[in-house]
Design a protein around this motif. Structure first.
Motif, PDB file in Angstrom:
ATOM      1  N   ASN A 301       0.810  -1.127  -0.013  1.00 28.16           N
ATOM      2  CA  ASN A 301       0.017   0.014  -0.024  1.00 28.16           C
ATOM      3  C   ASN A 301       0.781   1.332   0.191  1.00 28.16           C
ATOM      4  N   LYS A 302       2.101   1.096  -0.254  1.00 26.93           N
ATOM      5  CA  LYS A 302       2.972   2.160  -0.293  1.00 26.93           C
ATOM      6  C   LYS A 302       2.738   3.020  -1.511  1.00 26.93           C
ATOM      7  N   ILE A 303       2.319   3.959  -1.647  1.00 27.27           N
ATOM      8  CA  ILE A 303       2.104   4.800  -3.022  1.00 27.27           C
ATOM      9  C   ILE A 303       3.481   5.092  -3.631  1.00 27.27           C
ATOM     10  N   PRO A 304       3.775   4.853  -4.780  1.00 24.53           N
ATOM     11  CA  PRO A 304       5.123   4.969  -5.448  1.00 24.53           C
ATOM     12  C   PRO A 304       4.991   6.474  -5.747  1.00 24.53           C
ATOM     13  N   ALA A 305       6.160   7.062  -5.701  1.00 30.66           N
ATOM     14  CA  ALA A 305       6.166   8.700  -6.511  1.00 30.66           C
ATOM     15  C   ALA A 305       5.896   8.635  -7.877  1.00 30.66           C
ATOM     16  N   PRO A 306       5.202   9.668  -8.011  1.00 30.32           N
ATOM     17  CA  PRO A 306       4.950   9.710  -9.501  1.00 30.32           C
ATOM     18  C   PRO A 306       5.896  10.050 -10.256  1.00 30.32           C
ATOM     19  N   GLU A 307       5.734   9.603 -11.572  1.00 26.99           N
ATOM     20  CA  GLU A 307       6.651   9.789 -12.846  1.00 26.99           C
ATOM     21  C   GLU A 307       6.520  11.078 -13.101  1.00 26.99           C
ATOM     22  N   LEU A 308       7.756  11.878 -12.533  1.00 26.12           N
ATOM     23  CA  LEU A 308       7.718  13.383 -12.665  1.00 26.12           C
ATOM     24  C   LEU A 308       8.663  13.574 -13.945  1.00 26.12           C
ATOM     25  N   ASN A 309       8.206  14.634 -14.701  1.00 29.98           N
ATOM     26  CA  ASN A 309       9.033  14.797 -15.975  1.00 29.98           C
ATOM     27  C   ASN A 309      10.136  15.800 -15.450  1.00 29.98           C
ATOM     28  N   ILE A 310      11.348  15.343 -15.958  1.00 29.80           N
ATOM     29  CA  ILE A 310      12.481  16.307 -15.792  1.00 29.80           C
ATOM     30  C   ILE A 310      12.439  17.554 -16.715  1.00 29.80           C
ATOM     31  N   PRO A 311      12.311  18.696 -16.030  1.00 35.76           N
ATOM     32  CA  PRO A 311      12.065  19.905 -16.998  1.00 35.76           C
ATOM     33  C   PRO A 311      13.098  19.704 -18.121  1.00 35.76           C
ATOM     34  N   SER A 312      12.528  20.197 -19.471  1.00 43.47           N
ATOM     35  CA  SER A 312      13.635  20.168 -20.378  1.00 43.47           C
ATOM     36  C   SER A 312      13.686  21.494 -21.165  1.00 43.47           C
ATOM     37  N   ASN A 313      14.512  21.752 -22.295  1.00 40.64           N
ATOM     38  CA  ASN A 313      14.398  23.159 -22.777  1.00 40.64           C
ATOM     39  C   ASN A 313      14.686  24.009 -21.857  1.00 40.64           C
ATOM     40  N   LEU A 314      15.499  24.133 -20.820  1.00 39.96           N
ATOM     41  CA  LEU A 314      15.710  25.257 -20.081  1.00 39.96           C
ATOM     42  C   LEU A 314      16.593  26.299 -20.826  1.00 39.96           C
ATOM     43  N   GLN A 315      16.131  27.459 -20.701  1.00 40.75           N
ATOM     44  CA  GLN A 315      16.623  28.472 -21.341  1.00 40.75           C
ATOM     45  C   GLN A 315      16.382  29.787 -20.478  1.00 40.75           C
ATOM     46  N   ALA A 316      17.654  30.592 -20.615  1.00 41.92           N
ATOM     47  CA  ALA A 316      17.873  31.622 -19.824  1.00 41.92           C
ATOM     48  C   ALA A 316      17.995  33.030 -20.625  1.00 41.92           C
TER      49      ALA A 316
END
Length: 847
Positions: A301-316
């Protein structure tokens, strides 16, 4: 028993990025419970879920809004769905609009009427097949109330507490530290005892969440002790890929986000758990940060961590003292965390709910242009966080030309001007413009990279004007204020001869009465008398081209270090009360002095720093010397002189010549004419012959020169003569109480009071009076913070008064003015003292 808890969460502008929050119900008795969640805005459906409480800690995780959840998994999130209307609700709102009933069940815009506007809002939430809420899997874990924590012998808590990391609702971390670097030989250990008394707790796994990246665990093991006394060690091993919980035997899995998990593969009765850390993310680190420790009762019953997208196309995008970041929006997230650091600076993390952020501050200060900042971003879903994106760099750039340089200072020496100014922001180089005072056009020097410059090969004894501008990639900025200075003559400074002990001989020859000299710091330059060791006879050769050069601001003047000073031995014992030094090229003052000397019994004595009176004497040709007056005369044949500039970083010490002067009692003898150091009352023993003898001494030269303070001593002696002549005409001395002030009367609630102190003296208009003023530590002629006020009483309603004079130390001749043009002006005036500012010494007045 009913318990109600209210939690308010702000919904961000982007509906898919909702805030994270939590609520806790504690001290529940065993039994059956129903959890009900209601949206106060009716935006979400009502959520209900049943619980059976049996001594453990129970938790659910909910996502509000649209989210795809695989309900076929054993453990999954719950979803609080948007409120949707179906066919039955459509019929009901149409009936309300058509029949115009008094019911307001569908007054969706809260205007107290149900009409087409409400139908328009209704349509946004209408669906022929509305979704129902998804119930969350109920997670079970060991409550913190039955867990006892203990630190290893060499471990201390730097911040936070272990109780915080056991509480599943807190977001605070604990920082644990060892005195030495964490290693196999010096591990960091923290243990947890589960259950009460001799009981153990059934566990299926353990989850450990890390804190800051630089303080994460990278090596070690988890030691498990069961109720039966069996001990097992689970080695911390980095996972391959992105697993959720490890199932390998005897392995504690280190995940990409720094968390650690153990799956026992079934329930075991655990009595004690010990976390043993042998390595951290930083090599040779001694600090570990843990944000959460969870003892899991049911791993299924341990809820797994959600599949979080690693942010992409980081621009400054760089701006002026700021930069803006953008990246592609991710799914299944509640926000983002942005990491910012400099090359050698600490990491700072900023939170945002949108996929853009503008950074204008770092390390509690504004961003600086032309500094490289390294940034990365990760996704966040409540307490879960994705790994960071790849790091990129950004350099803020100015959008304007440099401002005018501040604090331009110009100092003149022989054919040279030394320039300095404030280091300006957003400035790459500087331009210096200079010209002779008599000329019209400036000469430009460009490409100066520091905030100082030396102009050389100028004409001597000539006044120059100077200003400075800053330059960057956008061009040349505004000019500073114009400063001016005069170059000096090559003629050396003329040092005093009055009572000089080491009288000079010819240039390059050792002065009289000097037996030896050495310098504890630096070395002599251009000195034929000093060819080896630390010899410093060139300081006494009457040649200003030979000098002592050091690379420090302090040679025993600030720090009590006799070995750093200038050590001089005379051919006999002399009574010394002054020292004069000159530099080869004048730079700045010597405010700090220490003197060490051998008394007549051969014992070394020393003076304290700051006891000396130092003076900077500038002559007509622009050259100057520094005069040091000892607090009291010393009798010695051997002396060490320590000198210091203002602060560390001040210009280095250079000395061309040093002179010593024998004590002359003339100044003390004149001061001893007075009853005390206020100098407003003579001693009864003073007579005319004594005054005449002192005047003769003051008019006598030594080595062709008068006393260095002749003018000042003449004023003191003249005051004594005036007091002697006026002694029978003077009133008694009046003491001024400097603690009286009107500033403390504001609480009285009425005005009209003042802090004037009456002298009890009367005089007529146009009459001349003489006022003598004395103050402790004040010299004749110095201003004091006292005013003389004349007042006049008459039959009219007003009270006339006027400030007659601002007084100075010594003799004040004052003519009493008219206070009014009426006939009452003939009435005598009385006098009071007005303290116009805070006075820091005890003054005396004689009229």
């Amino acid at each position: 028993m009913k318990k109600k808890e209210v939690i308010s969460l702000e919904v961000n502008g982007d509906d898919n990025l909702n805030s994270y929050g939590s609520v806790e119900f504690s001290d529940l008795e065993d039994g059956n419970y129903t959890l009900t969640i209601t949206s106060t805005t009716n935006k979400y459906q009502e959520y209900k879920q049943d619980f059976v409480v049996e001594g453990l800690e129970y938790a659910i995780q909910l996502y509000a809004g649209e989210m795809e959840v695989d309900t076929q998994q054993n453990a999954h999130l719950g979803v609080l769905q948007y409120r949707m209307y179906g066919e039955q609700e459509l019929k009901e709102i149409l009936d309300e609009i058509e029949k115009r009933t008094d019911t307001l069940d569908y007054d969706l815009n809260s205007d107290n009427v149900v009409n087409l506007l409400d139908l328009q809002l209704f349509s946004a939430y209408y669906s022929t097949n509305p979704k129902e809420n998804i119930l969350s899997t109920i997670e079970t874990s060991v409550p913190s109330s039955i867990v006892q924590s203990n630190l290893g012998e060499n471990v201390e808590i730097k911040s936070g507490s272990l109780e915080q990391v056991l509480d599943q609702e807190t977001q605070e971390s604990v920082q644990l530290a060892t005195k030495e670097a964490i290693s196999e030989e010096n591990p960091l250990e923290v243990s947890f005892i589960l259950g009460k008394a001799d009981t153990a707790v059934p566990l299926e796994g353990i989850s450990i969440q890390s804190g800051a990246v630089e303080n994460q665990i990278s090596g070690g093991s988890i030691l498990i002790e069961t109720q039966d006394g069996v001990k097992e060690e689970y080695t911390i091993t980095r996972e391959v890929g992105r697993g959720i919980l490890a199932s390998e035997t005897k392995t504690a899995v280190l995940h990409d986000d720094g968390s650690i998990s153990i799956d026992f593969g079934g329930q075991i009765a655990v009595k004690k758990v010990t976390i043993k850390v042998t390595a951290t993310a930083i090599k040779n680190g001694n600090l570990v940060e843990i944000s959460k420790v969870e003892f899991v009762n049911d791993m299924e019953n341990k809820i797994p961590a959600p599949e979080l997208n690693i942010p992409s196309n980081l621009q400054a995008k760089a701006g002026n003292k700021e930069f803006t970041l953008n990246w592609l929006k991710g799914n299944n997230i509640t926000g983002y965390e942005v990491s910012v650091r400099t090359e050698n600076g600490k990491e700072e993390v900023y939170s945002t709910s949108k996929n853009t952020i503008t950074i204008a501050q770092y390390n509690k200060d504004k961003l600086k242009n032309k500094i490289t900042y390294f940034v990365k971003v990760r996704s966040v879903n409540g307490a879960w966080k994705s790994p960071f994106s790849e790091e990129i760099s950004v350099i803020p750039r100015t959008d304007e030309k440099p401002k005018a340089p501040d604090n331009l200072v110009v100092k003149g020496s022989y054919k040279t001007l030394d320039l300095s100014w404030k280091q300006m922001e957003d400035t790459d180089t500087y331009n210096v413009y200079y010209k002779k005072d008599s000329e019209t056009s400036f000469i430009k020097i460009s490409g100066i990279s520091t905030n100082s410059y030396q102009l050389t090969n100028l004409e001597d004894q000539t006044k120059y004007q100077v200003y400075v501008t800053g330059v960057n990639e956008l061009g040349e900025g505004a000019k500073s204020l114009t400063a001016s200075a005069k170059t000096t003559s090559n003629e050396p400074v003329k040092m005093p001869l009055y009572h000089l002990i080491n009288l000079p001989n010819a240039s390059g020859e050792l002065s009289q009465h000097i037996k030896s000299a050495s310098a504890g710091t630096g070395q002599m330059v251009n000195s034929a008398l000093d060819t080896q060791g630390n010899s410093a006879l060139g300081l006494f050769d009457n040649d200003f081209n030979s000098y002592l050069e050091t690379s420090t601001w302090d040679i025993g003047g600030w720090n009590n270090n006799a070995n750093a000073g200038i050590h001089v031995t005379f051919d006999n014992v002399y009574q010394i009360d002054e020292i004069v030094i000159a530099e080869p090229r004048e730079i700045t003052d010597y405010p700090y002095v220490r003197i060490h000397y051998k008394d007549e019994q051969g014992k070394m004595q020393s003076t304290k720093r700051m006891e000396f009176e130092t003076q900077n004497i500038t002559q007509e040709n622009g050259r100057r010397y520094y005069r040091i007056k000892l607090p009291s005369p010393i009798r010695t044949s051997e002396v060490i002189v320590g000198l210091g500039r203002y602060v560390a970083g001040s210009p280095s010490i250079t000395i061309a010549e040093m002179r010593f002067y024998s004590y002359d009692s003339l100044e003390d003898d004149i001061s001893n004419l007075y009853e005390d150091d206020l100098h407003v009352q003579l001693k009864n023993s003073v007579d005319e012959k004594q005054l005449e003898d002192l005047q003769n001494r003051l008019d006598t030269t030594d080595n062709g020169e008068y006393h260095l303070d002749r003018n000042l001593l003449q004023k003191e002696l003249d005051t004594a003569k005036s007091l002697f002549e006026d002694s029978e005409k003077l009133y008694d001395v009046t003491k001024v109480n400097t603690n009286i002030t009107a500033k403390k009367d504001g609480h009285l609630g009425f005005s009209g009071l003042n802090a004037w102190q009456p002298l009890g003296v009367s005089a007529s208009a146009n009459e001349k009076i003489v006022v003598y003023v004395g103050g402790k530590g004040k010299k004749t002629g110095q201003n004091v913070n006292l005013q003389l006020v004349a007042t006049q009483q008459h039959a009219e309603s007003s009270n006339l008064s006027k400030v007659v004079a601002t007084l100075k130390t010594g003799r004040n001749e004052i003519t009493i003015p008219e206070l009014t043009s009426t006939d009452v002006g003939r009435i005598l005036r009385t006098f009071k003292i007005k303290k116009n500012v805070e006075v820091t010494y005890n003054g005396k007045i004689i009229i």
